[in-house]
Design a protein around this motif. Structure first.
Motif, mmCIF file in Angstrom:
data_model
loop_
_atom_site.group_PDB
_atom_site.id
_atom_site.type_symbol
_atom_site.label_atom_id
_atom_site.label_comp_id
_atom_site.label_asym_id
_atom_site.label_seq_id
_atom_site.Cartn_x
_atom_site.Cartn_y
_atom_site.Cartn_z
ATOM 1 N N ARG A 137 5.915 -9.394 -2.762
ATOM 2 C CA ARG A 137 5.750 -7.978 -2.414
ATOM 3 C C ARG A 137 5.555 -7.812 -0.907
ATOM 4 O O ARG A 137 6.057 -6.849 -0.313
ATOM 5 N N ALA A 138 4.813 -8.748 -0.306
ATOM 6 C CA ALA A 138 4.636 -8.704 1.150
ATOM 7 C C ALA A 138 5.977 -8.858 1.850
ATOM 8 O O ALA A 138 6.285 -8.121 2.808
ATOM 9 N N ARG A 139 6.799 -9.785 1.382
ATOM 10 C CA ARG A 139 8.124 -9.983 1.975
ATOM 11 C C ARG A 139 8.963 -8.713 1.874
ATOM 12 O O ARG A 139 9.575 -8.274 2.856
ATOM 13 N N ASP A 140 8.976 -8.098 0.693
ATOM 14 C CA ASP A 140 9.784 -6.896 0.496
ATOM 15 C C ASP A 140 9.285 -5.753 1.384
ATOM 16 O O ASP A 140 10.094 -5.004 1.958
ATOM 17 N N ALA A 141 7.960 -5.609 1.494
ATOM 18 C CA ALA A 141 7.401 -4.529 2.313
ATOM 19 C C ALA A 141 7.677 -4.764 3.795
ATOM 20 O O ALA A 141 7.979 -3.819 4.541
ATOM 21 N N LEU A 142 7.581 -6.007 4.237
ATOM 22 C CA LEU A 142 7.870 -6.323 5.636
ATOM 23 C C LEU A 142 9.347 -6.101 5.950
ATOM 24 O O LEU A 142 9.699 -5.579 7.017
#
Length: 277
Positions: A137-142
């Motif tokens: 989720r962090a990757r997608d948000a970044l």
């Protein structure tokens, strides 16, 4: 009986009023008194600077309640989400940022709202031995930040954090791949190491992934693939310990990676990487 009941209600009402007054005396900032929006917002900001996040959130919410249609209310909404982030309440912070974006998708704080969502997920990343759903989720948000605002300062920081996130995800693939290798599930291990090369080839795990492919291919008798994997490792990371170990494994099998030319290496990478060279 009616007189007794009326008296009880009156006593209870007085007690509640006394409690409310005492609470307001203890926390006069939170007493409901209509105040200028700048005053409320500044009180909230002061509490935030003093790391009194709970009180800051309450005051920012008061800005929204008392002045719901003002520019200050919009700012207070995202600042409340930021205060929740600083307090470690990541779920509330994400919800607050998402609420801002739902109500003000074109607002001047939208860029920061997207970045704040990414920060919340990034700060929850755990070690590679655990489930990596939050890391994803962090990757997608970044990535969302970098796509929407490619020239912003938030995008620059997001790209740095993306490198760390990808390294984490690659580390998870390597952990699982090593376990498969130790458990003699060699083909499953090969798939994990190939995933690192396909999706995370710029991370620090790439040299080891190539070495583990050498190990795995030799284990199942795929000597040519092992040789080319070792040659690719030597071409890209000639001074690494992983190449020294692969070189020894291969030469012990009578295979010399130095004799593998560029066409073979290119063909190997093209089979693994779309557009590999």
């Amino acid at each position: 009986m009616t007189k007794i009941l009326s008296l009880s209600v009156a006593v209870l009402a007085c007690a509640l009023m006394a409690t409310s007054c005492a609470s307001n005396r203890r926390n006069p900032e939170l007493a409901y008194v209509e105040r200028p929006v700048e005053q409320l917002y500044n009180l909230a900001s002061e509490r935030l600077d003093r790391r009194d996040y709970r009180r800051a959130i309450q005051l920012f919410e008061e800005v929204e309640r008392q002045h719901p249609y003002s520019e200050w209310a919009r700012r207070a909404m995202i600042m409340s989400a930021y205060a929740s982030y600083r307090s470690g309440d990541f779920t509330t912070s994400v919800s607050g940022a998402e609420r801002y974006l739902a109500l003000h998708p074109g607002g001047s704080e939208a860029e920061y709202a997207y970045y704040l969502i990414a920060l919340n997920y990034f700060d929850q990343i755990i070690d590679v031995g655990r489930d990596q759903a939050t890391t994803e989720r962090a990757r997608d948000a970044l990535l969302d930040v970098t796509r929407r605002f490619p020239s912003s300062e938030y995008a620059r920081d997001a790209r740095v954090k993306l490198d760390m996130v990808n390294d984490q995800l690659a580390g998870k693939e390597m952990t699982v791949g090593r376990w498969y290798l130790r458990s003699n599930q060699t083909l499953a291990a090969v798939n994990r190491f190939r995933n690192v090369l396909v999706h995370y080839q710029t991370t620090s795990h790439t040299p080891e992934a190539l070495h583990r492919l050498v190990e795995a291919y030799l284990t199942i008798g795929m000597r040519e693939q092992a040789l080319v994997a070792g040659a690719t490792l030597g071409h890209n990371y000639p001074d690494s310990d992983w190449y020294r170990m692969s070189y020894q494994l291969l030469t012990n099998q009578g295979l010399d990676p130095d004799l593998v030319g560029e066409p073979a290496r290119r063909s190997f990478l093209q089979r693994i990487l779309p557009g590999g060279n």
